[in-house]
Motif scaffolding. Structure first.
Motif, short mmCIF file in Angstrom:
data_model
loop_
_atom_site.label_atom_id
_atom_site.label_comp_id
_atom_site.label_asym_id
_atom_site.label_seq_id
_atom_site.Cartn_x
_atom_site.Cartn_y
_atom_site.Cartn_z
N ALA A 37 27.50 -21.90 37.10
CA ALA A 37 27.42 -22.69 36.10
C ALA A 37 28.49 -23.13 35.23
CB ALA A 37 26.30 -21.96 34.84
N GLY A 76 28.29 -25.64 28.96
CA GLY A 76 29.00 -25.64 27.59
C GLY A 76 30.29 -24.48 27.73
N VAL A 77 29.87 -23.24 28.33
CA VAL A 77 30.73 -22.12 28.42
C VAL A 77 31.70 -22.67 29.60
CG1 VAL A 77 30.98 -19.64 28.65
CG2 VAL A 77 29.04 -20.46 27.27
N SER A 104 25.11 -28.74 39.99
CA SER A 104 24.17 -29.48 40.93
C SER A 104 25.17 -30.48 41.27
CB SER A 104 23.04 -30.16 40.24
OG SER A 104 23.63 -30.77 39.07
N ARG A 118 25.30 -33.99 41.11
CA ARG A 118 25.70 -34.78 40.15
C ARG A 118 26.89 -34.41 39.07
NH1 ARG A 118 23.43 -34.14 34.79
NH2 ARG A 118 22.80 -32.27 34.61
N ASN A 119 27.07 -33.23 39.30
CA ASN A 119 28.22 -32.66 38.25
C ASN A 119 29.44 -32.36 39.13
OD1 ASN A 119 27.68 -32.75 35.44
ND2 ASN A 119 26.15 -31.10 35.96
N TYR A 129 24.63 -24.78 43.98
CA TYR A 129 24.16 -23.44 43.61
C TYR A 129 22.83 -23.49 44.53
CZ TYR A 129 21.69 -25.92 39.72
OH TYR A 129 21.16 -26.62 38.85
N PHE A 179 27.56 -17.48 34.14
CA PHE A 179 27.03 -18.05 32.86
C PHE A 179 25.65 -18.97 33.20
CE2 PHE A 179 31.76 -19.16 32.69
CZ PHE A 179 31.97 -17.98 31.90
N ILE A 189 27.61 -13.40 31.05
CA ILE A 189 27.17 -13.47 29.59
C ILE A 189 25.68 -13.69 29.64
CG2 ILE A 189 29.21 -14.54 28.82
CD1 ILE A 189 27.97 -17.12 28.67
N VAL A 197 29.42 -9.41 28.91
CA VAL A 197 30.36 -10.04 27.72
C VAL A 197 29.59 -10.58 26.73
CG1 VAL A 197 32.31 -11.74 27.20
CG2 VAL A 197 32.13 -10.15 29.13
N TRP A 198 29.74 -10.08 25.17
CA TRP A 198 29.17 -10.89 24.25
C TRP A 198 30.18 -11.68 23.44
CZ3 TRP A 198 24.18 -11.10 24.37
CH2 TRP A 198 23.48 -9.95 24.99
N VAL A 199 29.96 -12.83 23.18
CA VAL A 199 30.91 -13.70 22.47
C VAL A 199 30.93 -13.00 20.93
CG1 VAL A 199 31.28 -15.74 21.46
CG2 VAL A 199 30.41 -15.66 23.66
N ARG A 201 20.57 -28.32 31.23
CA ARG A 201 21.04 -29.37 32.25
C ARG A 201 22.10 -30.17 31.55
NH1 ARG A 201 19.46 -26.87 35.38
NH2 ARG A 201 18.22 -26.87 36.97
N THR A 202 22.73 -29.75 30.59
CA THR A 202 23.78 -30.50 29.66
C THR A 202 24.98 -30.25 30.39
OG1 THR A 202 23.58 -28.79 28.06
CG2 THR A 202 22.47 -30.66 27.60
N1 LIG Z 1 26.52 -13.37 25.89
C1 LIG Z 1 26.87 -14.07 25.19
O1 LIG Z 1 27.56 -13.88 24.20
C2 LIG Z 1 26.61 -15.80 25.34
C3 LIG Z 1 27.10 -16.59 24.59
C4 LIG Z 1 26.72 -18.02 24.89
C5 LIG Z 1 25.99 -18.36 25.91
N2 LIG Z 1 25.25 -17.09 26.30
C6 LIG Z 1 24.37 -17.63 27.18
O2 LIG Z 1 25.05 -17.98 28.60
C7 LIG Z 1 24.25 -19.13 29.33
C8 LIG Z 1 25.21 -20.31 29.46
O3 LIG Z 1 25.44 -21.00 28.20
P1 LIG Z 1 25.84 -22.47 28.20
O4 LIG Z 1 25.86 -22.82 26.56
O5 LIG Z 1 27.05 -22.44 28.96
O6 LIG Z 1 24.57 -23.33 28.86
P2 LIG Z 1 24.34 -24.64 29.06
O7 LIG Z 1 25.59 -25.42 28.58
O8 LIG Z 1 22.98 -24.91 28.77
O9 LIG Z 1 24.35 -24.77 30.90
C9 LIG Z 1 23.90 -25.79 31.30
C10 LIG Z 1 24.49 -26.04 32.64
O10 LIG Z 1 24.13 -25.02 33.48
C11 LIG Z 1 24.16 -25.55 34.78
N3 LIG Z 1 22.90 -24.56 35.48
C12 LIG Z 1 21.88 -24.51 35.44
N4 LIG Z 1 21.17 -23.80 36.43
C13 LIG Z 1 22.17 -23.38 37.12
C14 LIG Z 1 22.16 -22.48 38.25
N5 LIG Z 1 21.36 -22.09 38.69
N6 LIG Z 1 23.35 -22.38 38.69
C15 LIG Z 1 24.51 -22.84 38.37
N7 LIG Z 1 24.63 -23.52 37.11
C16 LIG Z 1 23.23 -23.91 36.52
C17 LIG Z 1 23.83 -26.97 34.76
O11 LIG Z 1 24.44 -27.47 35.86
P3 LIG Z 1 23.60 -28.68 36.55
O12 LIG Z 1 22.99 -29.76 35.46
O13 LIG Z 1 24.36 -29.24 37.54
O14 LIG Z 1 22.38 -27.85 37.28
C18 LIG Z 1 24.25 -27.37 33.37
O15 LIG Z 1 25.83 -27.96 33.53
C19 LIG Z 1 22.98 -19.35 28.39
O16 LIG Z 1 22.08 -18.66 29.06
C20 LIG Z 1 23.17 -18.58 27.20
O17 LIG Z 1 22.21 -18.28 26.44
C21 LIG Z 1 25.61 -15.90 26.22
#
Ligand SMILES: NC(=O)c1ccc[n+]([C@@H]2O[C@H](COP(=O)([O-])OP(=O)(O)OC[C@H]3O[C@@H](n4cnc5c(N)ncnc54)[C@H](OP(=O)(O)O)[C@@H]3O)[C@@H](O)[C@H]2O)c1
Length: 165
Positions: free
Chosen positions: A11, A15-16, A36, A38-39, A53, A75, A97, A110-112, A155-156
């Motif tokens: 991923a 955002g991460v 995907s 497009r990215n 993926y 992620f 995460i 890992v927890w932020v 998808r962001t």
């Molecule tokens: N443990 C913690 O402390 C912690 C902290 C922050 C976030 N999180 C969790 O970590 C995750 C990621 O957070 P985020 O903010 O980075 O999410 P996000 O920005 O919503 O992630 C969106 C991205 O995920 C990609 N994606 C979707 N499905 C995918 C797959 N199967 N394989 C690879 N890429 C994929 C998309 O790419 P495409 O559009 O190209 O598909 C998109 O760019 C979330 O589940 C969030 O809840 C945990």
């Protein structure tokens, strides 16, 4: 991770992930990032080699890194820890995460948390032009619900900003 190692970022366009890619690149790692198609150009612009993926991911990564990978960060969850462990030279060098099973599999959860030293290091990278925050969209606080809905699409590209000014 250290200079010259190969790291797989799952991923990588999110955002991460988009920040993790830049940090790993700044540390001299070779980064393979999943997204995907497009990215893919976006990931190249961050310094990563993109890979799609889904089914067959391990084989596609192996084409890019026949010798395997040194570390992996998850992620997105959904079983990519297992794919990572197929590719890792050391099965313990995977962190997630998003997958509560990772610890049972020998990896790291890992927890932020706020950390002044880490934030300072990120600021230093940003000042040096090695770290930018890609912004997918911005919403005023009054439209927080729309921001949340957008975040739930999964998808962001980069971060969603909530403007509280
Ligand atoms: N443990 C913690 O402390 C912690 C902290 C922050 C976030 N999180 C969790 O970590 C995750 C990621 O957070 P985020 O903010 O980075 O999410 P996000 O920005 O919503 O992630 C969106 C991205 O995920 C990609 N994606 C979707 N499905 C995918 C797959 N199967 N394989 C690879 N890429 C994929 C998309 O790419 P495409 O559009 O190209 O598909 C998109 O760019 C979330 O589940 C969030 O809840 C945990």
């Amino acid at each position: 991770m250290t200079f010259g190692e190969t790291v797989l970022v799952h991923a990588a366009a999110g955002g991460v992930g988009s920040l993790a890619v830049q940090i790993a690149v700044a540390r001299g790692a070779r980064v393979i990032g999943t997204a995907s198609e497009r990215n893919h150009e976006f990931l190249r612009s961050l310094g990563a080699d993109p890979v799609t993926y889904g089914d067959g991911l391990a084989a596609r990564v192996r084409e890019l890194a026949p010798e395997g990978i040194d570390a992996a960060v998850d992620f997105v969850g959904g079983g990519v820890v297992d794919v990572s462990q197929e590719l890792l030279k050391d099965r313990g060098r995977v962190a997630s995460i998003a997958d509560g099973e990772v610890k049972a599999k020998g990896g790291h959860m890992v927890w932020v948390r706020p950390d002044t030293a880490d934030l300072t290091a990120l600021g230093t990278l940003a000042d040096a032009g090695k770290l930018t925050v890609p912004v997918a969209s911005a919403f005023p606080l009054s439209e927080a619900a729309d921001a949340f809905r957008e975040s739930m699409t999964g998808r962001t590209r980069g971060k969603i900003v909530l403007d509280v000014s």
